[in-house]
Design a protein around this motif. Sequence first.
Motif, PDB file in Angstrom:
ATOM      1  N   GLY A  21       0.808  -1.215   0.000  1.00  0.00           N
ATOM      2  CA  GLY A  21       0.000   0.000   0.000  1.00  0.00           C
ATOM      3  C   GLY A  21       0.840   1.263   0.000  1.00  0.00           C
ATOM      4  N   GLU A  22       2.022   1.193  -0.606  1.00  0.00           N
ATOM      5  CA  GLU A  22       2.924   2.345  -0.637  1.00  0.00           C
ATOM      6  C   GLU A  22       3.040   2.884  -2.055  1.00  0.00           C
ATOM      7  OE1 GLU A  22       6.457   2.248   1.693  1.00  0.00           O
ATOM      8  OE2 GLU A  22       5.734   0.526   2.838  1.00  0.00           O
ATOM      9  N   ASP A  23       3.341   4.167  -2.156  1.00  0.00           N
ATOM     10  CA  ASP A  23       3.455   4.843  -3.435  1.00  0.00           C
ATOM     11  C   ASP A  23       4.844   4.601  -4.024  1.00  0.00           C
ATOM     12  OD1 ASP A  23       3.239   6.492  -5.622  1.00  0.00           O
ATOM     13  OD2 ASP A  23       3.136   8.363  -4.475  1.00  0.00           O
ATOM     14  N   ALA A  24       4.895   3.977  -5.196  1.00  0.00           N
ATOM     15  CA  ALA A  24       6.172   3.681  -5.848  1.00  0.00           C
ATOM     16  C   ALA A  24       6.940   4.953  -6.194  1.00  0.00           C
ATOM     17  CB  ALA A  24       5.940   2.854  -7.111  1.00  0.00           C
ATOM     18  N   LEU A  25       6.217   6.062  -6.422  1.00  0.00           N
ATOM     19  CA  LEU A  25       6.891   7.321  -6.770  1.00  0.00           C
ATOM     20  C   LEU A  25       7.808   7.814  -5.655  1.00  0.00           C
ATOM     21  CD1 LEU A  25       4.004   9.229  -8.566  1.00  0.00           C
ATOM     22  CD2 LEU A  25       5.964   8.082  -9.604  1.00  0.00           C
ATOM     23  N   THR A  26       7.526   7.401  -4.422  1.00  0.00           N
ATOM     24  CA  THR A  26       8.367   7.787  -3.294  1.00  0.00           C
ATOM     25  C   THR A  26       9.790   7.263  -3.465  1.00  0.00           C
ATOM     26  OG1 THR A  26       6.437   7.638  -1.874  1.00  0.00           O
ATOM     27  CG2 THR A  26       8.573   7.669  -0.775  1.00  0.00           C
ATOM     28  N   PHE A  27       9.926   6.111  -4.107  1.00  0.00           N
ATOM     29  CA  PHE A  27      11.223   5.460  -4.255  1.00  0.00           C
ATOM     30  C   PHE A  27      11.796   5.602  -5.671  1.00  0.00           C
ATOM     31  CE2 PHE A  27       8.747   3.252  -1.028  1.00  0.00           C
ATOM     32  CZ  PHE A  27       9.615   3.281   0.044  1.00  0.00           C
ATOM     33  N   GLU A  28      10.983   6.100  -6.600  1.00  0.00           N
ATOM     34  CA  GLU A  28      11.385   6.159  -8.002  1.00  0.00           C
ATOM     35  C   GLU A  28      12.441   7.225  -8.248  1.00  0.00           C
ATOM     36  OE1 GLU A  28       8.250   5.592 -11.068  1.00  0.00           O
ATOM     37  OE2 GLU A  28       8.969   7.536 -11.775  1.00  0.00           O
ATOM     38  N   HIS A  29      13.380   6.899  -9.122  1.00  0.00           N
ATOM     39  CA  HIS A  29      14.461   7.809  -9.489  1.00  0.00           C
ATOM     40  C   HIS A  29      14.748   7.604 -10.972  1.00  0.00           C
ATOM     41  CE1 HIS A  29      18.800   8.940  -9.788  1.00  0.00           C
ATOM     42  NE2 HIS A  29      18.340   9.970  -9.132  1.00  0.00           N
ATOM     43  N   ILE A  30      15.031   8.686 -11.692  1.00  0.00           N
ATOM     44  CA  ILE A  30      15.352   8.606 -13.114  1.00  0.00           C
ATOM     45  C   ILE A  30      16.867   8.758 -13.287  1.00  0.00           C
ATOM     46  CG2 ILE A  30      14.975   9.649 -15.388  1.00  0.00           C
ATOM     47  CD1 ILE A  30      12.450   8.391 -14.153  1.00  0.00           C
ATOM     48  N   GLU A  41      14.646   3.658 -11.937  1.00  0.00           N
ATOM     49  CA  GLU A  41      15.156   2.736 -10.928  1.00  0.00           C
ATOM     50  C   GLU A  41      14.463   3.081  -9.615  1.00  0.00           C
ATOM     51  OE1 GLU A  41      19.366   3.227 -10.314  1.00  0.00           O
ATOM     52  OE2 GLU A  41      19.172   5.355  -9.940  1.00  0.00           O
ATOM     53  N   TYR A  42      14.540   2.168  -8.673  1.00  0.00           N
ATOM     54  CA  TYR A  42      13.937   2.397  -7.366  1.00  0.00           C
ATOM     55  C   TYR A  42      15.034   2.399  -6.313  1.00  0.00           C
ATOM     56  CZ  TYR A  42       9.552   1.672  -9.739  1.00  0.00           C
ATOM     57  OH  TYR A  42       8.498   1.801 -10.586  1.00  0.00           O
ATOM     58  N   LEU A  43      15.078   3.459  -5.529  1.00  0.00           N
ATOM     59  CA  LEU A  43      16.057   3.574  -4.455  1.00  0.00           C
ATOM     60  C   LEU A  43      15.368   3.176  -3.151  1.00  0.00           C
ATOM     61  CD1 LEU A  43      17.687   6.957  -5.526  1.00  0.00           C
ATOM     62  CD2 LEU A  43      18.398   4.636  -6.107  1.00  0.00           C
ATOM     63  N   LEU A  44      15.493   1.909  -2.802  1.00  0.00           N
ATOM     64  CA  LEU A  44      14.809   1.374  -1.633  1.00  0.00           C
ATOM     65  C   LEU A  44      15.677   1.532  -0.384  1.00  0.00           C
ATOM     66  CD1 LEU A  44      13.465  -2.001  -3.082  1.00  0.00           C
ATOM     67  CD2 LEU A  44      12.260   0.179  -2.922  1.00  0.00           C
ATOM     68  N   ASP A  45      15.013   1.743   0.747  1.00  0.00           N
ATOM     69  CA  ASP A  45      15.741   1.739   2.013  1.00  0.00           C
ATOM     70  C   ASP A  45      15.983   0.279   2.415  1.00  0.00           C
ATOM     71  OD1 ASP A  45      13.307   0.785   3.005  1.00  0.00           O
ATOM     72  OD2 ASP A  45      12.739   2.709   3.845  1.00  0.00           O
ATOM     73  N   ARG A  46      16.653   0.105   3.520  1.00  0.00           N
ATOM     74  CA  ARG A  46      17.030  -1.247   3.939  1.00  0.00           C
ATOM     75  C   ARG A  46      15.800  -2.138   4.183  1.00  0.00           C
ATOM     76  NH1 ARG A  46      22.113  -2.756   7.051  1.00  0.00           N
ATOM     77  NH2 ARG A  46      21.937  -4.999   7.071  1.00  0.00           N
ATOM     78  N   ASP A  47      14.788  -1.596   4.850  1.00  0.00           N
ATOM     79  CA  ASP A  47      13.601  -2.410   5.154  1.00  0.00           C
ATOM     80  C   ASP A  47      12.936  -2.920   3.877  1.00  0.00           C
ATOM     81  OD1 ASP A  47      13.985  -2.035   7.855  1.00  0.00           O
ATOM     82  OD2 ASP A  47      12.489  -0.446   8.040  1.00  0.00           O
ATOM     83  N   HIS A  48      12.769  -2.037   2.902  1.00  0.00           N
ATOM     84  CA  HIS A  48      12.105  -2.442   1.665  1.00  0.00           C
ATOM     85  C   HIS A  48      12.978  -3.393   0.843  1.00  0.00           C
ATOM     86  CE1 HIS A  48       9.557   0.992   2.736  1.00  0.00           C
ATOM     87  NE2 HIS A  48       8.623   0.321   2.099  1.00  0.00           N
ATOM     88  N   THR A  49      14.277  -3.193   0.888  1.00  0.00           N
ATOM     89  CA  THR A  49      15.177  -4.103   0.168  1.00  0.00           C
ATOM     90  C   THR A  49      15.105  -5.493   0.789  1.00  0.00           C
ATOM     91  OG1 THR A  49      16.653  -2.273  -0.359  1.00  0.00           O
ATOM     92  CG2 THR A  49      17.557  -4.488  -0.563  1.00  0.00           C
ATOM     93  N   GLU A  50      15.132  -5.555   2.104  1.00  0.00           N
ATOM     94  CA  GLU A  50      15.046  -6.851   2.770  1.00  0.00           C
ATOM     95  C   GLU A  50      13.700  -7.510   2.499  1.00  0.00           C
ATOM     96  OE1 GLU A  50      16.062  -5.938   6.820  1.00  0.00           O
ATOM     97  OE2 GLU A  50      18.206  -5.933   6.387  1.00  0.00           O
TER      98      GLU A  50
END
Length: 176
Positions: A21-30, A41-50
């Motif tokens: 239920g999270e917005d992908a635009l929050t993590f999106e990067h061009i 590409e998506y720049l995920l924090d540690r929690d989302h990467t795990e």
Amino acid sequence: MTEKQHKNVKRDIEKMLVDLGEDALTFEHIYLDSMNRQQTEYLLDRDHTECLLTGYSAVHRMRVIKRWHDLEKLAAIPALPENYISALEALLESKKSEAALVLVNKEQAAEIHDIKSLFKEGMTPTQFCKMLNGINTQKVNGWLAERNWLHNKSQSGIRWRATSYARDRYSQATLF
């Protein structure tokens, strides 16, 4: 490392974020690829990467975790100069910066001393601002009110008084 194509990893990330239920635009990067095309590409924090990795096989998870730990170790190591001359240049730059900051501090101390000499016991912010010629007293009063130093005692907006916080902490003589 995951033995998946970039587009498939992106798809997995997008699906995971929808499920969470999270917005992908929050993590999106061009970024620009090797052919100078815009790519996502998506720049995920540690929690989302795990979270993403737990959906992959144990072998793939372990590869990514080991790589992540290697990168964290590298980031923790301060960059050392490559040679003696580079070390001396870095030291010289550091000393120049330090000397410049000392000079700025001395100049600021003189300015602060000059401004402090303008304060007189019982002086209001309005009286002080008038001495500075051209300062908007209402903006100064508003700024002081935002920081809990003044409050407006009347409805007309012209009876500013020191708050108990400012009075008790700094006393009337040092406030203005």
